[in-house]
Structure formats: structure tokens, C-alpha cells
Design a protein around this motif. Structure first.
Motif, PDB file in Angstrom:
ATOM      1  N   MET A  83       0.848  -1.179   0.000  1.00 34.09           N
ATOM      2  CA  MET A  83       0.000   0.000   0.000  1.00 34.09           C
ATOM      3  C   MET A  83       0.893   1.242   0.000  1.00 34.09           C
ATOM      4  O   MET A  83       1.832   1.336   0.771  1.00 34.09           O
ATOM      5  CB  MET A  83      -0.905  -0.021   1.225  1.00 34.09           C
ATOM      6  N   THR A  84       0.551   2.181  -0.867  1.00 31.37           N
ATOM      7  CA  THR A  84       1.321   3.413  -0.962  1.00 31.37           C
ATOM      8  C   THR A  84       0.403   4.614  -0.778  1.00 31.37           C
ATOM      9  O   THR A  84      -0.813   4.506  -0.938  1.00 31.37           O
ATOM     10  CB  THR A  84       2.024   3.540  -2.327  1.00 31.37           C
ATOM     11  N   THR A  85       0.997   5.754  -0.466  1.00 32.75           N
ATOM     12  CA  THR A  85       0.263   7.015  -0.388  1.00 32.75           C
ATOM     13  C   THR A  85       0.829   7.943  -1.455  1.00 32.75           C
ATOM     14  O   THR A  85       2.024   8.194  -1.504  1.00 32.75           O
ATOM     15  CB  THR A  85       0.405   7.662   0.999  1.00 32.75           C
ATOM     16  N   THR A  86      -0.065   8.432  -2.311  1.00 24.23           N
ATOM     17  CA  THR A  86       0.302   9.371  -3.365  1.00 24.23           C
ATOM     18  C   THR A  86      -0.229  10.736  -2.973  1.00 24.23           C
ATOM     19  O   THR A  86      -1.363  10.852  -2.523  1.00 24.23           O
ATOM     20  CB  THR A  86      -0.313   8.932  -4.706  1.00 24.23           C
ATOM     21  N   LYS A  87       0.588  11.766  -3.143  1.00 20.00           N
ATOM     22  CA  LYS A  87       0.165  13.132  -2.808  1.00 20.00           C
ATOM     23  C   LYS A  87      -0.121  13.898  -4.088  1.00 20.00           C
ATOM     24  O   LYS A  87       0.652  13.832  -5.043  1.00 20.00           O
ATOM     25  CB  LYS A  87       1.229  13.835  -1.976  1.00 20.00           C
ATOM     26  N   LEU A  88      -1.243  14.603  -4.077  1.00 21.21           N
ATOM     27  CA  LEU A  88      -1.682  15.372  -5.239  1.00 21.21           C
ATOM     28  C   LEU A  88      -1.965  16.801  -4.782  1.00 21.21           C
ATOM     29  O   LEU A  88      -2.877  17.043  -3.993  1.00 21.21           O
ATOM     30  CB  LEU A  88      -2.947  14.713  -5.807  1.00 21.21           C
ATOM     31  N   ASP A  89      -1.159  17.748  -5.259  1.00 23.54           N
ATOM     32  CA  ASP A  89      -1.314  19.151  -4.876  1.00 23.54           C
ATOM     33  C   ASP A  89      -2.118  19.870  -5.959  1.00 23.54           C
ATOM     34  O   ASP A  89      -1.619  20.107  -7.054  1.00 23.54           O
ATOM     35  CB  ASP A  89       0.052  19.801  -4.702  1.00 23.54           C
ATOM     36  N   LEU A  90      -3.357  20.194  -5.632  1.00 21.74           N
ATOM     37  CA  LEU A  90      -4.245  20.865  -6.583  1.00 21.74           C
ATOM     38  C   LEU A  90      -4.563  22.286  -6.125  1.00 21.74           C
ATOM     39  O   LEU A  90      -5.576  22.860  -6.544  1.00 21.74           O
ATOM     40  CB  LEU A  90      -5.535  20.051  -6.747  1.00 21.74           C
ATOM     41  N   THR A  91      -3.698  22.842  -5.293  1.00 20.12           N
ATOM     42  CA  THR A  91      -3.932  24.195  -4.799  1.00 20.12           C
ATOM     43  C   THR A  91      -3.922  25.176  -5.965  1.00 20.12           C
ATOM     44  O   THR A  91      -3.119  25.052  -6.889  1.00 20.12           O
ATOM     45  CB  THR A  91      -2.892  24.609  -3.742  1.00 20.12           C
ATOM     46  N   GLY A  92      -4.856  26.101  -5.925  1.00 21.39           N
ATOM     47  CA  GLY A  92      -4.953  27.122  -6.963  1.00 21.39           C
ATOM     48  C   GLY A  92      -5.868  26.744  -8.119  1.00 21.39           C
ATOM     49  O   GLY A  92      -6.232  27.607  -8.908  1.00 21.39           O
ATOM     50  N   LEU A  93      -6.235  25.476  -8.226  1.00 22.14           N
ATOM     51  CA  LEU A  93      -7.116  25.053  -9.323  1.00 22.14           C
ATOM     52  C   LEU A  93      -8.576  25.257  -8.941  1.00 22.14           C
ATOM     53  O   LEU A  93      -8.963  25.070  -7.796  1.00 22.14           O
ATOM     54  CB  LEU A  93      -6.874  23.578  -9.668  1.00 22.14           C
ATOM     55  N   LYS A  94      -9.376  25.623  -9.914  1.00 24.85           N
ATOM     56  CA  LYS A  94     -10.805  25.872  -9.701  1.00 24.85           C
ATOM     57  C   LYS A  94     -11.635  24.758 -10.316  1.00 24.85           C
ATOM     58  O   LYS A  94     -11.194  24.062 -11.230  1.00 24.85           O
ATOM     59  CB  LYS A  94     -11.209  27.213 -10.346  1.00 24.85           C
TER      60      LYS A  94
ATOM     61  N   GLU B 230      -3.670  11.445  -1.142  1.00 22.59           N
ATOM     62  CA  GLU B 230      -3.836  12.673  -0.361  1.00 22.59           C
ATOM     63  C   GLU B 230      -3.976  13.822  -1.344  1.00 22.59           C
ATOM     64  O   GLU B 230      -3.068  14.104  -2.120  1.00 22.59           O
ATOM     65  CB  GLU B 230      -2.622  12.897   0.532  1.00 22.59           C
ATOM     66  N   VAL B 231      -5.140  14.458  -1.328  1.00 22.70           N
ATOM     67  CA  VAL B 231      -5.446  15.537  -2.265  1.00 22.70           C
ATOM     68  C   VAL B 231      -5.533  16.850  -1.491  1.00 22.70           C
ATOM     69  O   VAL B 231      -6.318  16.978  -0.548  1.00 22.70           O
ATOM     70  CB  VAL B 231      -6.788  15.276  -3.000  1.00 22.70           C
ATOM     71  N   ARG B 232      -4.747  17.820  -1.909  1.00 25.42           N
ATOM     72  CA  ARG B 232      -4.715  19.140  -1.272  1.00 25.42           C
ATOM     73  C   ARG B 232      -5.336  20.150  -2.231  1.00 25.42           C
ATOM     74  O   ARG B 232      -4.867  20.301  -3.356  1.00 25.42           O
ATOM     75  CB  ARG B 232      -3.261  19.485  -0.968  1.00 25.42           C
ATOM     76  N   CYS B 233      -6.419  20.820  -1.793  1.00 26.48           N
ATOM     77  CA  CYS B 233      -7.175  21.763  -2.641  1.00 26.48           C
ATOM     78  C   CYS B 233      -7.359  23.096  -1.935  1.00 26.48           C
ATOM     79  O   CYS B 233      -7.340  23.163  -0.713  1.00 26.48           O
ATOM     80  CB  CYS B 233      -8.576  21.218  -2.929  1.00 26.48           C
TER      81      CYS B 233
END
Length: 83
Positions: free
Chosen positions: A1-12, A34-37
Motif C-alpha cells: 500500500m502506498t500514499t500518493t500526494k496530489l497538490d491541486l492548490t490554486g485550481l478551480k 492525499e489531495v490538497r485543494c
């Protein structure tokens, strides 16, 4: 099992949900995303997306300026049943 990080800051909207869907397709069952918005609509759009895909939110953290989702990729059998 892995954790993938997705940085979506600034997207609308609708980009955070679309990019989350694409990232989930690349994961294996049981993996975490992990999704960051920063888009306030992501608190509606991402849970709606997960209802479609069968994946589930493990945690949501809301800060003053961003929202972080921890999403677990569903088993393929669940996806096929919902798909």
C-alpha cells in the motif's frame, strides 16, 4: 500500500475533481491518495466523485485556506459493481 500526494492548490472547479479521478485510476486497491485543494467547491465535488467511483474518504482536514482529503482506492470488485 502506498500514499500518493496530489497538490491541486490554486485550481478551480471542475479541475480538482477531474485530476483526482485521473489520479485514482492509476492507483492499486487499498492505496491512499492525499489531495490538497484550495477550491471551496471541492468539498462537494470530490465526495460526489467518490460516490461514483466507489472509493472512500478516510479523512478531511479543513484549514483556513485549504482542504486536504485522504482517499482510499476501492477494490476492483467494488468498482465493477458500481461501474
Amino acid at each position: 500500500m502506498t500514499t500518493t500526494k496530489l497538490d491541486l492548490t490554486g485550481l478551480k472547479c471542475p479541475l480538482p475533481a477531474l485530476k483526482t479521478r485521473k489520479a485514482l485510476k492509476a492507483l492499486k486497491p487499498g492505496d491512499l491518495l492525499e489531495v490538497r485543494c484550495t477550491d471551496p467547491l471541492s468539498v462537494i465535488d470530490i465526495p460526489n466523485l467518490l460516490r461514483e467511483t466507489g472509493d472512500r474518504v478516510e479523512a478531511i482536514e479543513r484549514g483556513e485556506s485549504q482542504i486536504v482529503f485522504l482517499i482510499r482506492k476501492a477494490d476492483d470488485l467494488i468498482e465493477k459493481a458500481n461501474g
